[in-house]
Scaffold this motif. Structure first.
Motif, mmCIF file in Angstrom:
data_model
loop_
_atom_site.group_PDB
_atom_site.id
_atom_site.type_symbol
_atom_site.label_atom_id
_atom_site.label_comp_id
_atom_site.label_asym_id
_atom_site.label_seq_id
_atom_site.Cartn_x
_atom_site.Cartn_y
_atom_site.Cartn_z
ATOM 1 N N TRP A 57 0.823 -1.207 0.000
ATOM 2 C CA TRP A 57 0.000 0.000 0.000
ATOM 3 C C TRP A 57 0.859 1.259 0.000
ATOM 4 N N ALA A 58 2.023 1.199 0.687
ATOM 5 C CA ALA A 58 2.901 2.369 0.732
ATOM 6 C C ALA A 58 3.499 2.644 -0.650
ATOM 7 N N VAL A 59 3.839 1.575 -1.375
ATOM 8 C CA VAL A 59 4.355 1.737 -2.733
ATOM 9 C C VAL A 59 3.300 2.389 -3.618
ATOM 10 N N ILE A 60 2.055 1.927 -3.509
ATOM 11 C CA ILE A 60 0.976 2.474 -4.334
ATOM 12 C C ILE A 60 0.710 3.933 -3.986
ATOM 13 N N VAL A 61 0.666 4.251 -2.689
ATOM 14 C CA VAL A 61 0.411 5.638 -2.273
ATOM 15 C C VAL A 61 1.521 6.566 -2.772
ATOM 16 N N ALA A 62 2.778 6.138 -2.633
ATOM 17 C CA ALA A 62 3.893 6.962 -3.101
ATOM 18 C C ALA A 62 3.836 7.158 -4.608
ATOM 19 N N ALA A 63 3.500 6.103 -5.342
ATOM 20 C CA ALA A 63 3.429 6.197 -6.802
ATOM 21 C C ALA A 63 2.292 7.116 -7.242
ATOM 22 N N VAL A 64 1.121 6.983 -6.614
ATOM 23 C CA VAL A 64 -0.020 7.832 -6.956
ATOM 24 C C VAL A 64 0.299 9.296 -6.660
ATOM 25 N N ALA A 65 0.877 9.544 -5.488
ATOM 26 C CA ALA A 65 1.212 10.925 -5.109
ATOM 27 C C ALA A 65 2.221 11.525 -6.076
ATOM 28 N N GLY A 66 3.269 10.776 -6.400
ATOM 29 C CA GLY A 66 4.281 11.285 -7.317
ATOM 30 C C GLY A 66 3.723 11.528 -8.707
ATOM 31 N N ALA A 67 2.954 10.561 -9.212
ATOM 32 C CA ALA A 67 2.394 10.699 -10.559
ATOM 33 C C ALA A 67 1.436 11.878 -10.643
ATOM 34 N N ALA A 68 0.545 11.999 -9.660
ATOM 35 C CA ALA A 68 -0.458 13.064 -9.698
ATOM 36 C C ALA A 68 0.174 14.445 -9.531
ATOM 37 N N LEU A 69 1.075 14.581 -8.566
ATOM 38 C CA LEU A 69 1.702 15.886 -8.333
ATOM 39 C C LEU A 69 2.596 16.294 -9.497
ATOM 40 N N GLY A 70 3.352 15.330 -10.035
ATOM 41 C CA GLY A 70 4.231 15.640 -11.159
ATOM 42 C C GLY A 70 3.468 16.074 -12.393
ATOM 43 N N ASP A 71 2.373 15.361 -12.711
ATOM 44 C CA ASP A 71 1.589 15.731 -13.881
ATOM 45 C C ASP A 71 0.847 17.048 -13.664
ATOM 46 N N GLN A 72 0.450 17.301 -12.417
ATOM 47 C CA GLN A 72 -0.199 18.582 -12.127
ATOM 48 C C GLN A 72 0.777 19.730 -12.369
ATOM 49 N N ALA A 73 2.026 19.526 -11.972
ATOM 50 C CA ALA A 73 3.050 20.544 -12.216
ATOM 51 C C ALA A 73 3.273 20.725 -13.716
ATOM 52 N N GLY A 74 3.310 19.612 -14.451
ATOM 53 C CA GLY A 74 3.468 19.699 -15.903
ATOM 54 C C GLY A 74 2.327 20.456 -16.555
ATOM 55 N N TYR A 75 1.106 20.228 -16.071
ATOM 56 C CA TYR A 75 -0.063 20.949 -16.588
ATOM 57 C C TYR A 75 0.075 22.455 -16.353
ATOM 58 N N LEU A 76 0.484 22.833 -15.136
ATOM 59 C CA LEU A 76 0.600 24.253 -14.805
ATOM 60 C C LEU A 76 1.695 24.928 -15.622
ATOM 61 N N VAL A 77 2.788 24.209 -15.858
ATOM 62 C CA VAL A 77 3.851 24.767 -16.706
ATOM 63 C C VAL A 77 3.328 24.991 -18.118
ATOM 64 N N GLY A 78 2.598 24.008 -18.638
ATOM 65 C CA GLY A 78 2.045 24.148 -19.978
ATOM 66 C C GLY A 78 1.055 25.290 -20.081
#
Length: 209
Positions: A57-78
């Protein structure tokens, strides 16, 4: 690729968990996904979880958090930098066809492109910024981003976990040493990533045709 995987599996669990967060987080926000696919760290996190050194569960939570936050940052940059974002993409790593494919996917599929694009490394790095550039509403992008990140993270982490389970069973039945099991896991994960990358490249020309 196999050397990278071997090094990752051998790292301390806390560091593996940090990489499970960081690699997906940096894919779209820094274009790291064009060089190192984030699923490498998530797959390895799943393998380490099966060994009992990390909870799945910790692996999944870390992956979801990283993926979502990183893509959100990419969206804002775009959204903020617009066309300048496309000008800064590393041309040695992005073929013109991949860029057109990402643009076309967002134009035709809208929010669904955010979910679909997560399954190919090049699209995963490009689609969030293009979604911001296209004027997609932030709330729409965020919902698709979280949904896609959750589905992707669970799938990839569980695949890594199952790979660890399969080869632990092989170790017991055939009397293989831990190093041999690790080598087999590394090869299997590397082949999976290679085939996934080839399949993603093949679908590009097919869709454009």
């Amino acid at each position: 690729m196999d050397r990278v995987l071997a090094v990752l599996v051998a790292l301390p669990p806390a560091l593996v968990l940090a990489l499970v967060f960081l690699l997906p987080a940096l894919e779209a926000s820094t274009f790291l996904g064009l060089f190192v696919p984030g699923e490498i760290a998530v797959l390895v996190g799943g393998v380490v979880a099966h060994s009992g050194r990390l909870p799945l569960w910790a692996v999944i939570v870390a992956a979801v958090a990283g993926a979502a936050l990183g893509d959100q940052a990419g969206y804002l940059v775009g959204r903020r930098y617009g066309r300048g974002l496309l000008a800064r993409t590393p041309r040695g790593r992005v073929r013109s066809g991949e860029l057109r494919r990402a643009l076309d996917l967002v134009r035709r599929r809208g929010a669904l492109a955010v979910v679909i694009g997560r399954w190919a490394a090049a699209l995963r790095a490009l689609v969030p910024g293009i979604a911001g550039l296209s004027g997609m509403p932030q709330a729409t992008f965020t919902l698709a981003n979280v949904a896609g990140g959750l589905l992707w993270s669970v799938t990839v982490a569980v695949l890594g976990f199952l790979a660890g389970a399969s080869y632990r069973l092989l170790e017991r039945r055939l009397g293989l040493g831990g190093e041999a099991v690790l080598a087999v896991i590394v090869v299997v994960v590397a082949v999976w990533l290679w085939r996934h990358h080839r399949a993603a490249r093949r679908t590009g020309p097919a869709r454009r045709g």
